[in-house]
Motif scaffolding. Structure first.
Motif, mmCIF file in Angstrom:
data_model
loop_
_atom_site.group_PDB
_atom_site.id
_atom_site.type_symbol
_atom_site.label_atom_id
_atom_site.label_comp_id
_atom_site.label_asym_id
_atom_site.label_seq_id
_atom_site.Cartn_x
_atom_site.Cartn_y
_atom_site.Cartn_z
ATOM 1 N N THR A 42 -3.362 5.274 2.051
ATOM 2 C CA THR A 42 -2.307 5.977 1.320
ATOM 3 C C THR A 42 -0.991 5.940 2.093
ATOM 4 N N ALA A 75 -2.899 8.084 -7.955
ATOM 5 C CA ALA A 75 -2.531 7.322 -6.757
ATOM 6 C C ALA A 75 -2.631 5.807 -6.943
ATOM 7 N N THR A 108 2.451 4.393 0.659
ATOM 8 C CA THR A 108 3.550 5.304 0.323
ATOM 9 C C THR A 108 4.649 5.317 1.374
ATOM 10 N N VAL A 136 0.460 3.286 -6.171
ATOM 11 C CA VAL A 136 0.347 2.289 -5.099
ATOM 12 C C VAL A 136 0.608 0.895 -5.647
ATOM 13 N N VAL A 174 -3.620 14.112 1.467
ATOM 14 C CA VAL A 174 -4.801 13.277 1.667
ATOM 15 C C VAL A 174 -5.334 13.439 3.094
ATOM 16 N N LEU A 203 -7.601 2.271 -4.309
ATOM 17 C CA LEU A 203 -6.349 1.983 -3.606
ATOM 18 C C LEU A 203 -6.308 0.538 -3.124
ATOM 19 N N LEU A 238 -4.188 12.721 -6.921
ATOM 20 C CA LEU A 238 -4.859 11.548 -6.373
ATOM 21 C C LEU A 238 -5.446 10.648 -7.464
ATOM 22 N N GLU A 272 -8.965 6.679 3.900
ATOM 23 C CA GLU A 272 -8.195 6.982 2.692
ATOM 24 C C GLU A 272 -6.759 7.382 3.018
ATOM 25 N N THR A 306 1.679 11.838 2.650
ATOM 26 C CA THR A 306 0.239 11.616 2.809
ATOM 27 C C THR A 306 -0.472 12.885 3.265
#
Length: 454
Positions: free
Chosen positions: A273, A208, A277, A212, A286, A26, A205, A269, A283
């Motif tokens: 995220t 992800a 987002t 992102v 997560v 990420l 994920l 994490e 989220t």
């Protein structure tokens, strides 16, 4: 031999991608997206579909996750204990929201971010109004739970799920063997639903980093560096206020004797995220995974996280406080103590009626500005960089949810599985680590990446 060599090579590359920690994937995506967005400019907006797919995947999981985790979480608690957890989480969320909006107001009053700016001209669009608090409270009770589910009415779905969870908890605790047996059977089905959703979460994920990268590139391509220049003070106030609020969370964790380094190792994490987002609800998958990693029992996180994603908006409260002062500065109005108190009250209550999705902060800001008697025109200036501010305030929202979850679990007997603190997750079968050994360990909990089990 020649046929077999490419296969292991490609599988090894995919395996290495899966094993590479999600936080680093990420972070790389964030930096790469920012570089592409600023360097390429407007053409980078062509990446928008990739970001939209990621947001849709997350949103696809929200309702199933809310339903199964709330029912599982509420039904796993003894009916006597359930009332205590519910009261604690509401008090915690309301208290931290009040602190957050006060932080935003005080920081903005000290910096005066809007001084020197001119109010924009007439705006053609009328502001989107937040629903009245009384209407929000009434609509929490759904006339049709299935219609609420289809319409995405999170509060109404949560009410129905909590009611089902409470009923299931009483069934499991019933002295009637038949009812208790049916409750146990239903509970197994709910547990299967939770595991099904988490398998999907782990798959989503893996996508992800791509989402992102696209989201960040598009945001910076549309706003550019120049968009931050006239509003640099407001941006600094909001980001600084969030830093102060996270410090408040750390102090609360220390107060309740929760390891701060270990907490943020698990929470980073969902924080990244949420930043990318701009969605507390998106989220949620997560965040739930991070709570499990901390060792929190589903009886707590299954209740506190879905609730927090909707009603706990500390970062948004900071934004509302700071942006209201900004609007007053631009309009040349000096806020009275009464108006400031009204902003605090409205900011806390309005957080109940605004969903944890991108852009919800503008609804809260519109309500606060209107209630304070300020002109709405300057809000258009804030809307220009709302995406930049939305990132950090959403990150703060999610961090507050996890802080409340971890603290409340700490106050409830048997609701923290110490084996989860080392990254193996609750129920992994590892022996509990002595408190002294846990305190001495400063390393990141191993074994949790996007490709591993929750």
């Amino acid at each position: 031999m020649a046929d077999r060599s490419p296969k292991p090579s490609s599988r090894s590359l995919w395996r290495r991608y899966l094993d590479f920690p999600l936080i680093y994937k990420l972070a790389i995506a964030l930096v790469a997206g920012a570089v592409v967005g600023l360097a390429v400019g407007e053409p980078a907006t062509a990446l928008q579909p990739l970001g939209e797919v990621f947001l849709r995947l997350l949103q696809m999981l929200v309702m199933p996750l809310v339903v199964v985790t709330l029912i599982a979480g509420v039904s796993s608690i003894d009916p006597v204990r359930l009332g205590g957890i519910g009261l604690k989480v509401l008090v915690f969320y309301l208290a931290t929201s009040a602190v957050a909006i006060t932080v935003g107001l005080l920081a903005a009053l000290a910096v005066a971010p809007g001084t020197g700016l001119q109010a924009p001209g007439r705006t053609e669009q009328s502001p989107e109004q937040a629903p009245p608090v009384a209407q929000t409270l009434v609509e929490i009770v759904p006339e049709n739970p299935f219609a609420a589910l289809a319409e995405g009415n999170v509060l109404a779905v949560m009410f129905a799920a909590i009611a089902a969870g409470i009923a299931l908890a009483f069934m499991r605790a019933s002295s009637d063997e038949r009812i208790a047996g049916l409750g146990a059977l239903l509970r197994r089905g709910v547990d299967a639903g939770v595991e099904l959703v988490f398998v999907i979460v782990r798959g989503v994920l893996q996508y992800a980093p791509v989402g992102v990268f696209a989201l960040i590139a598009v945001v910076l391509a549309e706003t550019g560096v120049d968009a931050l220049v006239p509003l640099a003070k407001l941006t600094g106030v909001v980001y600084g206020g969030v830093a102060v609020q996270i410090g408040v969370y750390a102090a609360v964790l220390v107060l309740f004797r929760v390891g701060v380094r270990r907490f943020f190792a698990a929470a980073r994490e969902p924080m990244v995220t949420a930043f990318a987002t701009r969605s507390s609800s998106g989220t949620l998958p997560v965040s739930t995974r991070a709570a499990r990693r901390m060792g929190v029992d589903e009886g707590v996180y299954g209740f506190t996280l879905p609730l927090g994603a909707t009603v706990n908006m500390d970062g948004t409260a900071i934004y509302v406080g700071a942006a209201t002062v900004f609007v007053a500065n631009v309009a040349g109005v000096e806020l009275t103590v009464g108006q400031l108190l009204m902003v605090v009250l409205v900011g806390v209550l309005a957080s109940i009626g605004t969903a944890g999705v991108p852009g919800a902060g503008l609804i809260m800001l519109s309500l606060a500005v209107t209630q304070a008697g300020l002109p709405f025109g300057p809000v258009a200036l804030v809307a220009g960089i709302d995406a930049i501010l939305d990132m950090v305030r959403t990150m703060c929202n999610v961090t507050g949810d996890l802080t409340g979850t971890r603290v409340i679990a700490r106050t409830e007997r048997g609701m923290v599985h110490e084996s989860g603190e080392d990254g193996t997750g609750p129920g992994a079968g590892a022996a509990a680590v002595p408190a002294g050994a846990q305190r001495a360990e400063g390393a990141e909990p191993p074994g949790e990446d996007a490709g591993s089990g929750g």
